[in-house]
Design a protein around this motif. Structure first.
Motif, PDB file in Angstrom:
ATOM      1  N   GLY A   1       0.806  -1.213   0.000  1.00  0.00           N
ATOM      2  CA  GLY A   1       0.000   0.000   0.000  1.00  0.00           C
ATOM      3  C   GLY A   1       0.837   1.259   0.000  1.00  0.00           C
ATOM      4  N   SER A   2       1.963   1.238   0.724  1.00  0.00           N
ATOM      5  CA  SER A   2       2.850   2.399   0.721  1.00  0.00           C
ATOM      6  C   SER A   2       3.471   2.605  -0.657  1.00  0.00           C
ATOM      7  CB  SER A   2       3.941   2.213   1.780  1.00  0.00           C
ATOM      8  OG  SER A   2       4.786   3.343   1.832  1.00  0.00           O
ATOM      9  N   ALA A   3       3.834   1.509  -1.321  1.00  0.00           N
ATOM     10  CA  ALA A   3       4.386   1.620  -2.673  1.00  0.00           C
ATOM     11  C   ALA A   3       3.349   2.161  -3.647  1.00  0.00           C
ATOM     12  CB  ALA A   3       4.893   0.253  -3.132  1.00  0.00           C
ATOM     13  N   VAL A   4       2.109   1.693  -3.516  1.00  0.00           N
ATOM     14  CA  VAL A   4       1.027   2.175  -4.378  1.00  0.00           C
ATOM     15  C   VAL A   4       0.772   3.657  -4.122  1.00  0.00           C
ATOM     16  CG1 VAL A   4      -1.449   2.010  -4.804  1.00  0.00           C
ATOM     17  CG2 VAL A   4      -0.067  -0.066  -4.684  1.00  0.00           C
ATOM     18  N   GLY A   5       0.786   4.066  -2.843  1.00  0.00           N
ATOM     19  CA  GLY A   5       0.597   5.481  -2.526  1.00  0.00           C
ATOM     20  C   GLY A   5       1.715   6.344  -3.085  1.00  0.00           C
TER      21      GLY A   5
ATOM     22  N   GLY B   1      -2.029   5.156   1.812  1.00  0.00           N
ATOM     23  CA  GLY B   1      -2.158   3.973   0.971  1.00  0.00           C
ATOM     24  C   GLY B   1      -1.900   2.701   1.752  1.00  0.00           C
ATOM     25  N   ALA B   2      -0.914   2.737   2.652  1.00  0.00           N
ATOM     26  CA  ALA B   2      -0.618   1.567   3.479  1.00  0.00           C
ATOM     27  C   ALA B   2      -1.809   1.221   4.372  1.00  0.00           C
ATOM     28  CB  ALA B   2       0.629   1.834   4.320  1.00  0.00           C
ATOM     29  N   LEU B   3      -2.415   2.214   4.990  1.00  0.00           N
ATOM     30  CA  LEU B   3      -3.571   1.972   5.853  1.00  0.00           C
ATOM     31  C   LEU B   3      -4.760   1.433   5.062  1.00  0.00           C
ATOM     32  CD1 LEU B   3      -3.428   5.149   8.152  1.00  0.00           C
ATOM     33  CD2 LEU B   3      -3.147   2.774   8.897  1.00  0.00           C
ATOM     34  N   GLY B   4      -5.017   2.040   3.915  1.00  0.00           N
ATOM     35  CA  GLY B   4      -6.135   1.581   3.092  1.00  0.00           C
ATOM     36  C   GLY B   4      -5.945   0.166   2.596  1.00  0.00           C
ATOM     37  N   CYS B   5      -4.728  -0.182   2.243  1.00  0.00           N
ATOM     38  CA  CYS B   5      -4.450  -1.530   1.739  1.00  0.00           C
ATOM     39  C   CYS B   5      -4.554  -2.567   2.854  1.00  0.00           C
ATOM     40  CB  CYS B   5      -3.050  -1.549   1.120  1.00  0.00           C
ATOM     41  SG  CYS B   5      -2.676  -3.009   0.133  1.00  0.00           S
TER      42      CYS B   5
ATOM     43  N   ALA C   1      -7.847  -4.361  -2.309  1.00  0.00           N
ATOM     44  CA  ALA C   1      -6.904  -3.697  -1.407  1.00  0.00           C
ATOM     45  C   ALA C   1      -5.987  -2.752  -2.175  1.00  0.00           C
ATOM     46  CB  ALA C   1      -6.083  -4.736  -0.650  1.00  0.00           C
ATOM     47  N   ILE C   2      -5.536  -3.179  -3.348  1.00  0.00           N
ATOM     48  CA  ILE C   2      -4.695  -2.301  -4.180  1.00  0.00           C
ATOM     49  C   ILE C   2      -5.502  -1.082  -4.637  1.00  0.00           C
ATOM     50  CG2 ILE C   2      -3.414  -2.161  -6.348  1.00  0.00           C
ATOM     51  CD1 ILE C   2      -2.735  -5.129  -6.000  1.00  0.00           C
ATOM     52  N   ALA C   3      -6.748  -1.318  -5.033  1.00  0.00           N
ATOM     53  CA  ALA C   3      -7.610  -0.194  -5.421  1.00  0.00           C
ATOM     54  C   ALA C   3      -7.834   0.741  -4.240  1.00  0.00           C
ATOM     55  CB  ALA C   3      -8.937  -0.720  -5.947  1.00  0.00           C
ATOM     56  N   SER C   4      -7.995   0.176  -3.049  1.00  0.00           N
ATOM     57  CA  SER C   4      -8.174   0.998  -1.849  1.00  0.00           C
ATOM     58  C   SER C   4      -6.940   1.847  -1.579  1.00  0.00           C
ATOM     59  CB  SER C   4      -8.474   0.093  -0.653  1.00  0.00           C
ATOM     60  OG  SER C   4      -8.528   0.831   0.545  1.00  0.00           O
TER      61      SER C   4
ATOM     62  N   ALA D   1      -7.601   7.520   4.249  1.00  0.00           N
ATOM     63  CA  ALA D   1      -7.701   6.076   4.445  1.00  0.00           C
ATOM     64  C   ALA D   1      -8.928   5.715   5.262  1.00  0.00           C
ATOM     65  CB  ALA D   1      -6.436   5.555   5.124  1.00  0.00           C
ATOM     66  N   THR D   2      -9.258   6.536   6.256  1.00  0.00           N
ATOM     67  CA  THR D   2     -10.407   6.247   7.111  1.00  0.00           C
ATOM     68  C   THR D   2     -11.710   6.298   6.321  1.00  0.00           C
ATOM     69  OG1 THR D   2      -9.218   7.247   8.963  1.00  0.00           O
ATOM     70  CG2 THR D   2     -11.572   6.879   9.248  1.00  0.00           C
ATOM     71  N   LEU D   3     -11.879   7.345   5.534  1.00  0.00           N
ATOM     72  CA  LEU D   3     -13.103   7.479   4.744  1.00  0.00           C
ATOM     73  C   LEU D   3     -13.181   6.406   3.667  1.00  0.00           C
ATOM     74  CD1 LEU D   3     -13.161  11.368   4.334  1.00  0.00           C
ATOM     75  CD2 LEU D   3     -14.673   9.983   5.766  1.00  0.00           C
ATOM     76  N   THR D   4     -12.051   6.132   3.004  1.00  0.00           N
ATOM     77  CA  THR D   4     -12.048   5.129   1.935  1.00  0.00           C
ATOM     78  C   THR D   4     -12.381   3.747   2.475  1.00  0.00           C
ATOM     79  OG1 THR D   4     -10.397   6.392   0.682  1.00  0.00           O
ATOM     80  CG2 THR D   4     -10.647   4.064   0.139  1.00  0.00           C
TER      81      THR D   4
END
Length: 378
Positions: A249-253, A276-280, A298-301, A328-331
Motif C-alpha cells: 500500500g505504501s508503494a502504491v501510494g 495507501g498503506a492503511l487503506g491496503c 486492497a490495491i484499489a483501496s 484512508a479512514t473514509l475510503t
C-alpha cells in the motif's frame, strides 16, 4: 530400534511444542488475555496499552506493541513520551468511565489518544521537551474516548469500526483552536501541495524506494528509516500478510504521488505512502478475508486513499490543517459498506482477528455452511 523410534517421537514432540510456543507469540495472542485475567491492575494496564500501540497500525499484539514503542523512543524520546502519555491517559479515562471491558482490554481506547499526542508533537513549533504540550496532549487524548463512545453507538449499526475518526476530529479541533502564533501551544501550518513550488531537482530513485518503508513509519508520525523498519518487523510478528500489504500500500501510494507530481519531499519522507498503506491493510485480509478479489480491492483501496489524501491535503492545507489519515479512514469505511459480491468477504467486527486466522476461520465457516446445506437437501 524401539528406543530410536521413541527418541525420534520425543524430538518431534519437542520441536512441535517449540513451534507451538513461538506461534503463540504471533497473531492476537488471545491466550495472554486468559493468563492476565486474575493479575494485578498494573500489568493488565501494560498489556492493554501495548495492544493500543499496535491498533494504530491495524494490529493487535502486545509484543508487536513493545517493538513499536521502542521504535518511537528510538526515533525521538520526546515523541515516545508524548505517545505514551496520550496512550495511558485515554486508556485510564476509558477505565474510569466504565467503557466496554472487551474494548479496553483490546486497546481500542488507547490508539486514538496516542495518535492525538503524536501529531501534536509532530506539528509543535516550540521544539522538543516543551512540557506545556503535555496538557493539550492529555486533554485531547481524553476527549478521543468520548468521541469513540459516541461514534461507536452510531457506526455499530452498520458493523463499521470507529477506526481513527476520533483522532482526526480531535486534532483538527486542536489546530483550529490554536495557531502558529499561539503563545502557549504554537504549531506549524500545513502547506497544501498545490501551493508548493514545482520540483526543480532530479528525482532520486533510491530515496523514493526508501520512502516506501518510511510510509509505514509515518503511520506513527515517524520519519526515520531504522525505527520504521522496526515498526514493520513488529507488524510482521503480528501478521506477515499484514506487513506485505503495508509495504504494498505504501508503494502504491508513492506511485500515486508520482503520477500527481507531488513534492519530492513527500515521496522521500513516506508522507505519500502512509494513507495507501492503511487503506491496503484494512481491506487486504483484516476486515475482508484474503482472496485474489480482495487483494485487488486492497490495491484499489490504496490508490483511492492516496488520491483522496492529495485532494484533502490541498483542501485542508489551504486552512493550514494537515490531512492526517482522513483519506484512508473514509475510503476504508466506504468499502466496508459495499453491497453486492464483495460483502460476502466481509468479516463481522466481532470476529476480526489476524489476517491468517481470518482466512482459516472463513474456510471453516464455508465448510460448515456447505455441510449444513448438504444435510438439509432432500
Amino acid at each position: 530400534m524401539r528406543t530410536d523410534s521413541k527418541a525420534e517421537v520425543g524430538d518431534a514432540g519437542d520441536r512441535g511444542r517449540a513451534v507451538g510456543s513461538l506461534m503463540a507469540l504471533t497473531g492476537d495472542m488471545e491466550r495472554l488475555d486468559e493468563y492476565m485475567r486474575d493479575k494485578r491492575f498494573a500489568p493488565q494496564l501494560a498489556v492493554w496499552a501495548l495492544r493500543g500501540v499496535t491498533r494504530v497500525i491495524l494490529a493487535n499484539n502486545p509484543l508487536s506493541g513493545a517493538l513499536m514503542l521502542v521504535a518511537l523512543y528510538w526515533a525521538s524520546p520526546w515523541q515516545g513520551l508524548l505517545g505514551t502519555a496520550g496512550l495511558l491517559t485515554s486508556t485510564l479515562v476509558a477505565v474510569i468511565l466504565g467503557q466496554d471491558r472487551a474494548e479496553v482490554w483490546g486497546g481500542l481506547h488507547g490508539f486514538n489518544g496516542m495518535l492525538v499526542s503524536l501529531l501534536m508533537g509532530a506539528f509543535n513549533s516550540a521544539g522538543d521537551w516543551y512540557w506545556w504540550l503535555l496538557l493539550p496532549a492529555c486533554l485531547g487524548s481524553a476527549t478521543s474516548v468520548f468521541f469513540f463512545s459516541g461514534l461507536s453507538s452510531v457506526l455499530d449499526r452498520w458493523d463499521v469500526p470507529v477506526a481513527v475518526f476520533p483522532f482526526n476530529m480531535v486534532i483538527v479541533l486542536y489546530f483550529l483552536c490554536t495557531g502558529p502564533d499561539n503563545p502557549y501551544f504554537p504549531h506549524r501550518l500545513a502547506v497544501p501541495p498545490s501551493s508548493a513550488p514545482p520540483n526543480v531537482t532530479a528525482l532520486s530513485v533510491a530515496e523514493v524506494l526508501q520512502g516506501v518503508p518510511l510510509g509505514v513509519g509515518q503511520i506513527f508520525a515517524c520519519g526515520s528509516l531504522g525505527p520504521s523498519l522496526l515498526i514493520l518487523a513488529g507488524l510482521c510478528l503480528y501478521s506477515p500478510l499484514q506487513a506485505v500489504h503495508a509495504l504494498l500500500g505504501s508503494a502504491v501510494g508513492t506511485l500515486a504521488g508520482l503520477s500527481m507530481a507531488v513534492r519530492h519531499e513527500c515521496l522521500y519522507s513516506g508522507l505519500s505512502g502512509f494513507n495507501g498503506a492503511l487503506g491496503c491493510m484494512a481491506v487486504g485480509g483484516l476486515f475482508f478475508s484474503f482472496s485474489w478479489r480482495t487483494h485487488l480491492l486492497a490495491i484499489a483501496s490504496a490508490f483511492l486513499s492516496a488520491f483522496v489524501d492529495i485532494a484533502l491535503s490541498n483542501l485542508l492545507g489551504a486552512m493550514g490543517l494537515p490531512a492526517c489519515s482522513w483519506a484512508a479512514t473514509l475510503t476504508a469505511t466506504l468499502l466496508l459498506l459495499l453491497p453486492g459480491g464483495m460483502s460476502a468477504y466481509r468479516i463481522p467486527l466481532a470476529r476480526v482477528r489476524a489476517p491468517e486466522r481470518n482466512l482459516r476461520s472463513r474456510s471453516r465457516w464455508e465448510a460448515g455452511s456447505a455441510a449444513e446445506r448438504n444435510s438439509t437437501d432432500v
